[in-house]
Design a protein around this motif. Structure first.
Motif, PDB file in Angstrom:
ATOM      1  N   UNK A  33     -12.558  18.788   7.347  1.00 35.95           N
ATOM      2  CA  UNK A  33     -12.389  19.996   6.554  1.00 35.95           C
ATOM      3  C   UNK A  33     -13.708  20.683   6.254  1.00 35.95           C
ATOM      4  N   UNK A  34     -13.667  21.508   5.228  1.00 33.07           N
ATOM      5  CA  UNK A  34     -14.841  22.252   4.795  1.00 33.07           C
ATOM      6  C   UNK A  34     -15.402  21.620   3.533  1.00 33.07           C
ATOM      7  N   UNK A  35     -16.716  21.523   3.470  1.00 35.14           N
ATOM      8  CA  UNK A  35     -17.400  20.977   2.299  1.00 35.14           C
ATOM      9  C   UNK A  35     -18.406  22.010   1.827  1.00 35.14           C
ATOM     10  N   UNK A  36     -18.365  22.310   0.542  1.00 35.70           N
ATOM     11  CA  UNK A  36     -19.350  23.229  -0.025  1.00 35.70           C
ATOM     12  C   UNK A  36     -20.347  22.426  -0.844  1.00 35.70           C
ATOM     13  N   UNK A  37     -21.594  22.485  -0.418  1.00 39.09           N
ATOM     14  CA  UNK A  37     -22.641  21.775  -1.148  1.00 39.09           C
ATOM     15  C   UNK A  37     -23.086  22.595  -2.346  1.00 39.09           C
ATOM     16  N   UNK A  48     -20.828  26.419   2.710  1.00 34.97           N
ATOM     17  CA  UNK A  48     -19.686  25.652   3.223  1.00 34.97           C
ATOM     18  C   UNK A  48     -19.988  25.148   4.632  1.00 34.97           C
ATOM     19  N   UNK A  49     -19.686  23.898   4.861  1.00 36.56           N
ATOM     20  CA  UNK A  49     -19.898  23.251   6.154  1.00 36.56           C
ATOM     21  C   UNK A  49     -18.550  22.830   6.725  1.00 36.56           C
ATOM     22  N   UNK A  60     -25.478  19.200   7.273  1.00 35.52           N
ATOM     23  CA  UNK A  60     -25.088  18.803   5.928  1.00 35.52           C
ATOM     24  C   UNK A  60     -25.664  17.428   5.591  1.00 35.52           C
ATOM     25  N   UNK A  61     -25.526  16.466   6.494  1.00 33.49           N
ATOM     26  CA  UNK A  61     -26.046  15.122   6.245  1.00 33.49           C
ATOM     27  C   UNK A  61     -27.563  15.150   6.063  1.00 33.49           C
ATOM     28  N   UNK A  62     -28.266  15.898   6.901  1.00 30.09           N
ATOM     29  CA  UNK A  62     -29.720  15.993   6.768  1.00 30.09           C
ATOM     30  C   UNK A  62     -30.112  16.555   5.415  1.00 30.09           C
ATOM     31  N   UNK A  63     -29.438  17.598   4.994  1.00 30.52           N
ATOM     32  CA  UNK A  63     -29.748  18.221   3.714  1.00 30.52           C
ATOM     33  C   UNK A  63     -29.493  17.271   2.552  1.00 30.52           C
ATOM     34  N   UNK A  64     -28.345  16.622   2.534  1.00 34.77           N
ATOM     35  CA  UNK A  64     -28.015  15.708   1.439  1.00 34.77           C
ATOM     36  C   UNK A  64     -29.000  14.543   1.414  1.00 34.77           C
ATOM     37  N   UNK A  65     -29.325  13.973   2.559  1.00 36.56           N
ATOM     38  CA  UNK A  65     -30.258  12.840   2.596  1.00 36.56           C
ATOM     39  C   UNK A  65     -31.654  13.242   2.131  1.00 36.56           C
ATOM     40  N   UNK A  66     -32.083  14.452   2.443  1.00 31.62           N
ATOM     41  CA  UNK A  66     -33.409  14.934   2.023  1.00 31.62           C
ATOM     42  C   UNK A  66     -33.453  15.320   0.555  1.00 31.62           C
TER      43      UNK A  66
END
Length: 113
Positions: A33-37, A48-49, A60-66
């Protein structure tokens, strides 16, 4: 006389320690689905990803991990099995990669396999 080594603190960026989940199993974020950070994790107006698009999932994963500064941010947005699967493809700062691989050797093995 023995000298004990100080614990290593990996940095996501200057003065910001990397936040690492205690277990990969506790990462139960969405897999479809779509995820909004939140703005704090992704500064772009379009936050939204679409997780069905591989490049968007990687971004999205790179951003959250950083950018994560709290464990709940990792738990809410990352999925452990997905993280293991995409780990070799993620473009991460050395400190982030080193911290996660030190805590979760399974990721390091995945990268070298």
């Amino acid at each position: 006389m023995s000298v004990s080594a100080a614990p290593v603190t990996h940095l996501a960026r200057p003065h910001r320690p990397v936040v690492v989940a205690g277990t990969l199993g506790e990462l139960c974020g969405p897999t479809a689905g779509f995820v909004e950070l939140p703005l704090r994790l992704w500064w772009h107006p379009q936050r939204a990803f679409d997780l069905s698009r591989h490049t968007m999932l990687l971004w999205m994963y790179e951003s959250v991990l950083r950018e994560a500064i709290r464990i709940d941010e990792l738990r809410d947005h990352l999925d452990g099995a997905t993280l293991v699967r995409v780990w070799p493809e993620l473009n991460l700062p050395r400190g982030v990669r080193a911290a996660w691989e030190a805590r979760h050797p399974r990721l390091r093995l995945r990268t070298t396999a």
